[in-house]
Design a protein around this motif. Structure first.
Motif, PDB file in Angstrom:
ATOM      1  N   GLN A  82      40.696  18.962   6.874  1.00  0.00           N
ATOM      2  CA  GLN A  82      40.033  20.290   7.047  1.00  0.00           C
ATOM      3  C   GLN A  82      38.776  20.128   6.272  1.00  0.00           C
ATOM      4  O   GLN A  82      38.654  19.372   5.467  1.00  0.00           O
ATOM      5  CB  GLN A  82      40.725  21.410   6.491  1.00  0.00           C
ATOM      6  CG  GLN A  82      42.191  21.910   7.296  1.00  0.00           C
ATOM      7  CD  GLN A  82      42.965  22.999   6.816  1.00  0.00           C
ATOM      8  OE1 GLN A  82      42.551  23.495   5.707  1.00  0.00           O
ATOM      9  NE2 GLN A  82      43.946  23.343   7.350  1.00  0.00           N
TER      10      GLN A  82
ATOM     11  N   ASP B 194      46.297  16.668   6.134  1.00  0.00           N
ATOM     12  CA  ASP B 194      47.163  17.658   6.023  1.00  0.00           C
ATOM     13  C   ASP B 194      48.646  17.355   5.449  1.00  0.00           C
ATOM     14  O   ASP B 194      49.327  17.861   4.808  1.00  0.00           O
ATOM     15  CB  ASP B 194      47.316  18.384   7.484  1.00  0.00           C
ATOM     16  CG  ASP B 194      46.213  18.936   7.751  1.00  0.00           C
ATOM     17  OD1 ASP B 194      46.030  19.759   8.826  1.00  0.00           O
ATOM     18  OD2 ASP B 194      45.527  19.555   6.688  1.00  0.00           O
TER      19      ASP B 194
ATOM     20  N   LYS C 264      49.397  25.880   5.133  1.00  0.00           N
ATOM     21  CA  LYS C 264      49.020  26.112   6.451  1.00  0.00           C
ATOM     22  C   LYS C 264      49.553  27.644   6.831  1.00  0.00           C
ATOM     23  O   LYS C 264      50.862  27.378   6.777  1.00  0.00           O
ATOM     24  CB  LYS C 264      49.522  25.051   7.198  1.00  0.00           C
ATOM     25  CG  LYS C 264      49.074  24.847   8.652  1.00  0.00           C
ATOM     26  CD  LYS C 264      49.851  23.962   9.237  1.00  0.00           C
ATOM     27  CE  LYS C 264      49.719  23.875  10.813  1.00  0.00           C
ATOM     28  NZ  LYS C 264      50.565  23.110  11.613  1.00  0.00           N
TER      29      LYS C 264
END
Lengths: 502, 261
Positions: B3, B10, B86
């Motif tokens: 991100q 991630d 997330k």
């Protein structure tokens, strides 16, 4: 870590309007802030009113009564009068707000919300949590209604839920009082009950981090009562059934164990409003105060903001802005006025001159006798060891020791001792002589009397607002033993034996 | 895919978060247990064992855990900024069958499908009546027991009283078990009816004739009645002394409510 990241995080976690209202309600319900400094609870007339949420009235800052405690105590007095007042208050709150109170006004709900904010793995709701959510109704029926009612016919006040379960009392009441050094004497009253309640409190605090509103969902009888009014309350959530396509996104988004929006589990937090694709969900309430997206306008968004109160949707109409400003100013004035009233205008009574310490002569007061004419003074019992017990009709610990521990004194010592049982000066609608006749036997040898105005005798021996207090005087009237809280026959015997001739 | 603003992937983020979550959860639970154990230890240490000194002593003994938890909480927030979780899109949780049941409010199966659906409906009614009857029969003994106050000679819920209360409630608990069993049988019957209805919808054998629209709750009338009753109760309570009782109780420390006494 970038500045933008921090700013983004802060933006995602800025206080929402709901949080602000929760903080406001918590402060208004606990406006007597000087109580933390003095270690005393508020004793003014504002406690005729019940706060809508769960807020123990033994908290030093509590500015109003707790509705659940008031309900149990009212039911505990059913043998003398029916609890119309508390029933009426609960019905009115339920009708006006329903479980909107849980979502916006309850201080203990706020504490759980804040604990749940601690980043950690979260336990998601499932079929079992849904079943477990009915447990609070069982608690309501058994511990809030049946047990106090049952014991009311024994003339024994038993607020069972408050006594055995309520964590709000332990946190706000015990925590608030015991943290003040003026209440060091109260430590002597801590025992098995406090240990049990402390363990329960720790369990709820830890559970709240992982499970959303663990107390509200599974244990709160007050939420159970208000949930019954959710469908007809003036404030809350409503579902426009023709628009609803049963997609289930609202139920999926909600952290409570709802079956559909606005049912008895819904606390009207509003996290479902923006998730609905057809705009079928809206707030109940005065339309002039609601933003267009809060009235059910469909808004598609990528950002799954959970609180629609701050969602940057359609700009507010001018009349809504004006109405909200007026309400905000009124609320600020109410809060400001309350803080000034409780902390500045409403003065605590001047502390009584305490002379009743161990080693001092017991202060002398003319105490009105119950059951006979005339008065009695502690000095009238000189020549005998005198046990003076201060009690209060609503205090079950007081009644328990007067019925189980003190009768043994006269059995053991006969006429060598006097037992002076002093009831609080406050009687109002209670028939104390009738209560005494029904619950205390003549053979126990008690001399029943009433304290003087403003509880002067009680305060002179260091009593604050916690009963029972027991004081033992030797044959000269000197205080040789004093305890705040329950005492036992064995303890008193040890003291008396040391002062009676062999 | 990383991100914007973060340096880790991630997958690595999730792994680190998982490890930290486990450690922090364990720390929190252990701290809670330690505090509860400390309180129990103080209680068992003697007569009138609680005092500021004894509490302070046990606090110092557990200070590592307490301060560790506080630091852990702070670190959790920090981690939330640096390695955010997330956020998953909410999932629809309404069961397909519940959605179907709501749609069937607007129509009903016909022909042989109607026969099967009615058969299940009657079976559920029998389950319900039988369960209610058995539950009432099982509750007679506890009700008679509770109504006799001679059974409650002790004015406190000590162990003996609580045990005898629990024993008396055994028939009631059995009754509740029966209710749970009935609810399972009920839901199975309901699912059978729904599958019949699905077949009916597939074959087009659904009719809206004779379907009465569901009447909603008379909210307005209920609000008026409840408001009147509430106000009457409040006024009656003020006159019969109920309001004064609320005040009397609230201005004295409820020692039991806060664990004292």
């Amino acid at each position: 870590m970038t500045k933008r990241t921090i700013r983004q995080w802060l933006s995602d976690h800025r206080p929402t309007k709901r949080r602000i209202i929760q903080l406001y309600a918590a402060l208004l319900t606990n406006a007597n802030l000087k109580g933390f400094g003095s270690g005393q609870i508020y004793q003014g007339n504002a406690k005729y009113l019940c706060a809508p949420g769960l807020n123990c009235y033994s908290c030093p800052a509590a500015s109003a009564s707790c509705p659940l405690g008031a309900l149990q105590n009212a039911l505990a007095g059913t043998n003398t009068k029916l609890p119309y007042y508390v029933f009426g208050i609960l019905m009115l709150y339920g009708l006006l707000f329903g479980r909107w109170i849980c979502g916006f006004l309850c201080p203990f709900g706020l504490i759980q919300d804040l604990l749940h904010k601690i980043p950690s793995p979260k336990v998601k709701k499932n079929r079992f949590t849904r079943i477990a959510s009915y447990f609070k109704y069982l608690l309501l029926v058994s511990m809030v209604i049946i047990l106090p009612l049952l014991y009311s016919f024994r003339d024994f006040p038993l607020p069972a839920f408050c006594k055995y379960i309520c964590p709000s009392g332990t946190l706000l009441g015990a925590g608030g009082l015991l943290s003040n050094e003026a209440n060091t004497d109260l430590f002597g009253m801590l025992g098995p009950l406090f240990t049990w309640k402390f363990v329960i409190l720790v369990v709820f605090i830890v559970a709240s981090v992982f499970i959303y509103r663990s107390f509200c969902r599974f244990f709160c009888p007050l939420g159970a009562i208000y949930g019954l009014f959710n469908k007809i309350s003036f404030l809350g959530m409503k579902l426009d059934k023709p628009k609803c396509v049963d997609c289930g996104l609202c139920v999926g988004q909600c952290k409570m164990d709802i079956h559909h929006v606005g049912d008895h589990e819904c606390i009207s937090c509003g996290s479902c409003v923006n998730i609905c694709p057809t705009g079928a969900i809206s707030y109940k309430g005065p339309k002039i105060l609601l933003a267009p997206n809060e009235t059910g306008t469909a808004v598609k968004t990528k950002n799954m903001t959970v609180d629609p109160c701050d969602f940057p949707g359609t700009p507010l109409p001018r009349k809504t802005k004006v109405a909200r400003s007026i309400v905000a100013i009124a609320m600020a004035m109410i809060l400001g006025g309350s803080l000034v009233y409780y902390n500045v205008i409403d003065k605590d009574p001047p502390p009584a001159e305490v002379g009743g310490e161990i080693g001092n002569l017991c202060p002398d007061f003319d105490l009105t006798l119950y059951g006979q004419d005339g008065t009695i003074k502690p000095s009238d019992t000189k020549g005998k060891v005198t046990v003076v017990n201060f009690w209060y009709i609503y205090c079950s610990a007081c009644v328990k020791e007067l019925q189980t521990e003190f009768p043994l004194l006269k059995q053991e010592y006969g006429d060598d001792i006097e037992v002076l049982v002093v009831h609080s000066n406050q009687e109002y609608f209670q028939d104390i002589p009738q209560y005494i006749a029904d619950n205390f036997q003549d053979s126990w040898g008690y001399t029943h009397c009433r304290d003087v105005e403003n509880e002067a005798f009680f305060k002179s021996v260091g009593g604050t607002s916690a009963w029972p207090v027991t004081v033992i005087l030797d044959q000269d009237g000197t205080i040789i033993y004093k305890v705040i809280g329950s005492t036992t026959y064995d303890e008193m015997k040890t003291v008396i034996d040391a002062h009676l001739p062999a | 895919m990383a991100q914007k603003g973060y340096v880790m992937s991630d997958e690595l983020t999730n792994k680190l978060r998982k490890i930290y979550d486990i450690l922090f959860s364990v720390l929190l639970i252990v701290t809670g247990i330690a505090l509860a154990a400390a309180c129990i230890q103080i209680y068992r240490s003697g007569d009138r064992p609680f005092s500021p000194e004894s509490i302070s002593q046990h606090f110092h003994a557990n200070s590592l855990l307490i301060y560790g938890t506080v630091i852990g909480i702070f670190f959790s927030f920090l981690l939330d900024i640096v390695l955010p979780r997330k956020k998953n899109a909410p999932k629809a949780v309404i069961h397909e069958d519940v959605r179907l049941a709501r749609q069937l409010r607007k129509g009903a199966p016909t022909g042989s499908y109607a026969e099967h659906a009615n058969k299940e409906h009657k079976l559920r009614r029998r389950y319900g009546l039988l369960t209610v009857l058995v539950f009432i029969l099982l509750m007679i003994y506890p009700a008679v027991y509770f109504s006799d106050l001679a059974h409650f000679t002790v004015v406190s819920l000590n162990r003996d009283v609580t045990v005898s209360l629990a024993v008396v409630l055994i028939p009631g608990i059995i009754g509740l078990g029966l209710c749970l069993l009935c609810s399972q049988l009920w839901s199975k019957s309901y699912l059978r009816e729904l599958s019949v209805c699905k077949e009916a919808i597939k074959s087009g054998s659904v009719s809206t004739d004779g379907q009465k629209p569901r009447r909603g709750l008379p909210v307005g009338i209920l609000r008026v009645i409840i408001s009147i009753v509430a106000i009457v109760f409040i006024v009656a309570g003020i006159f019969n002394g109920g309001a004064s009782d609320v005040l009397l109780k609230a201005i004295a420390i409820c020692t039991e409510c806060i664990g004292l006494g």
